[in-house]
Design an enzyme around this catalytic site. Structure first.
Site, mmCIF file in Angstrom:
data_model
loop_
_atom_site.group_PDB
_atom_site.id
_atom_site.type_symbol
_atom_site.label_atom_id
_atom_site.label_comp_id
_atom_site.label_asym_id
_atom_site.label_seq_id
_atom_site.Cartn_x
_atom_site.Cartn_y
_atom_site.Cartn_z
ATOM 1 N N ASP A 62 18.657 9.092 57.938
ATOM 2 C CA ASP A 62 18.455 8.015 56.959
ATOM 3 C C ASP A 62 17.001 7.846 56.514
ATOM 4 O O ASP A 62 16.714 7.807 55.310
ATOM 5 C CB ASP A 62 18.938 6.678 57.541
ATOM 6 C CG ASP A 62 20.446 6.607 57.640
ATOM 7 O OD1 ASP A 62 21.104 7.670 57.581
ATOM 8 O OD2 ASP A 62 20.973 5.487 57.773
ATOM 9 N N THR A 75 23.270 4.674 52.975
ATOM 10 C CA THR A 75 22.102 5.522 52.736
ATOM 11 C C THR A 75 22.245 6.292 51.427
ATOM 12 O O THR A 75 21.268 6.430 50.669
ATOM 13 C CB THR A 75 21.912 6.514 53.907
ATOM 14 O OG1 THR A 75 21.788 5.771 55.111
ATOM 15 C CG2 THR A 75 20.672 7.359 53.706
ATOM 16 N N LYS A 134 14.144 0.763 55.934
ATOM 17 C CA LYS A 134 15.312 0.570 56.808
ATOM 18 C C LYS A 134 14.729 0.197 58.160
ATOM 19 O O LYS A 134 14.056 1.023 58.782
ATOM 20 C CB LYS A 134 16.138 1.859 56.891
ATOM 21 C CG LYS A 134 17.219 1.787 57.980
ATOM 22 C CD LYS A 134 18.264 2.869 57.856
ATOM 23 C CE LYS A 134 19.225 2.779 59.035
ATOM 24 N NZ LYS A 134 20.623 2.619 58.610
ATOM 25 N N GLY A 154 24.211 -0.573 60.082
ATOM 26 C CA GLY A 154 25.617 -0.929 60.281
ATOM 27 C C GLY A 154 26.020 -1.995 59.261
ATOM 28 O O GLY A 154 25.650 -1.905 58.100
ATOM 29 N N GLU A 157 17.670 -0.696 53.239
ATOM 30 C CA GLU A 157 19.001 -0.414 53.781
ATOM 31 C C GLU A 157 19.157 -1.172 55.086
ATOM 32 O O GLU A 157 18.240 -1.192 55.918
ATOM 33 C CB GLU A 157 19.195 1.091 54.045
ATOM 34 C CG GLU A 157 20.590 1.389 54.629
ATOM 35 C CD GLU A 157 20.791 2.812 55.151
ATOM 36 O OE1 GLU A 157 20.000 3.707 54.799
ATOM 37 O OE2 GLU A 157 21.742 3.005 55.921
ATOM 38 N N GLY A 158 20.322 -1.767 55.291
ATOM 39 C CA GLY A 158 20.604 -2.436 56.559
ATOM 40 C C GLY A 158 20.932 -1.437 57.653
ATOM 41 O O GLY A 158 20.701 -0.222 57.522
#
Ligand SMILES: Nc1ncnc2c1ncn2[C@@H]1O[C@H](COP(=O)(O)OP(=O)(O)OP(=O)(O)O)[C@@H](O)[C@H]1O
Ligand SMILES: [Mg+2]
Length: 227
Positions: free
Chosen positions: A55, A17, A38, A117, A114-115
């Site tokens: 996030d 993040t 995300k 994990g 953003e993924g």
């Protein structure tokens, strides 16, 4: 094809993040129209630390968008997305999330995603974060810790990415101290050599608010990554 990056990490809590937010804030400050995404955020039951929003809120503030548009799927417990959905009595609609990401991209010139994990985290029983990144078609950035253990975790992530045909544009070691230790310097050089990709570093930020993110992001090799 969308211009942008998919920011993954070697693990949860490694700085995805912060890296994504720094890129978004730096691009926005330059006047680029940037979208943040995300797919799933979990752990919203836990209060955010001062200066470090959750996030979706951090990324939304950096991009100047709404948190609900950044992350359509939001859960309270701090668990894997597939489990969070199961506990809520539902299953994630991965195709719907892909559509939402593309809709965000359509509003902007660049998409920074953003993924959740690491790459092999399950979104459902049959689809992982890696599958999501492949479907989105963006090149990867890998956020990684700086110290002991990061060589193995980072090289495993590169293998998993490349095995699925994902292009890795760079690695970002974070938070990179002002005075890195010998092992941290060695990790940087070793990852560049064994990973076959450039390794950037992100310094220690005072907060996850847009001003601090933009200042740090301006030091990153954004042109090379987004070329
Ligand atoms: N460059 C940095 N400067 C200051 N703090 C950092 C930096 N990089 C990481 N951190 C700290 O590490 C913690 C984890 O970072 P971050 O939330 O970005 O991880 P993540 O990989 O996105 O985690 P998640 O899997 O929950 O999405 C944060 O609390 C953040 O404060
Ligand atoms: Mg995160």
């Amino acid at each position: 094809m969308t211009r942008g990056l998919f920011v993954t990490g070697t693990d949860t809590g490694v700085g995805k993040t912060v890296v994504a937010g720094a890129i978004i804030a730096a691009l926005a400050r330059r006047g680029e129209r940037v979208a943040a995404f995300k797919p799933v955020v979990t752990g919203l039951d836990e209060p955010a630390a001062f200066g470090w929003p959750h996030d979706h809120a951090l990324l939304a503030a950096a991009a100047g968008s709404a948190p609900e548009e950044v992350s359509p799927a939001r859960f309270g417990p701090a668990v894997s997305p597939h489990l969070a959905a199961a506990q809520a009595g539902t299953t994630l609609d991965v195709d719907g999330l892909l559509e939402a990401a593309r809709a965000q991209a359509a509003t902007a010139d660049v998409l920074i995603a953003e993924g959740v994990g690491g790459l092999l985290v399950p979104l459902t029983d049959t689809r992982t974060v890696r599958d999501f990144a492949v479907a989105l078609g963006l090149p990867l950035l890998v956020a990684a810790r700086t110290g002991l253990g990061t060589i193995n975790h980072t090289l495993l992530t590169l293998e998993a990415a490349r095995a699925a045909g994902l292009e890795v544009r760079g690695i970002v070691l974070t938070p990179w101290p002002d005075e890195p230790s010998p092992i941290e310097r060695s990790n940087r050089e070793t990852l560049e050599r064994l990973g076959g990709v450039g390794v950037a570093t992100l310094g220690v930020l005072a907060s996850g608010l847009p001003g601090d993110l933009a200042a740090a992001g301006a030091e990153l090799p954004l042109e090379a990554w987004l070329a």
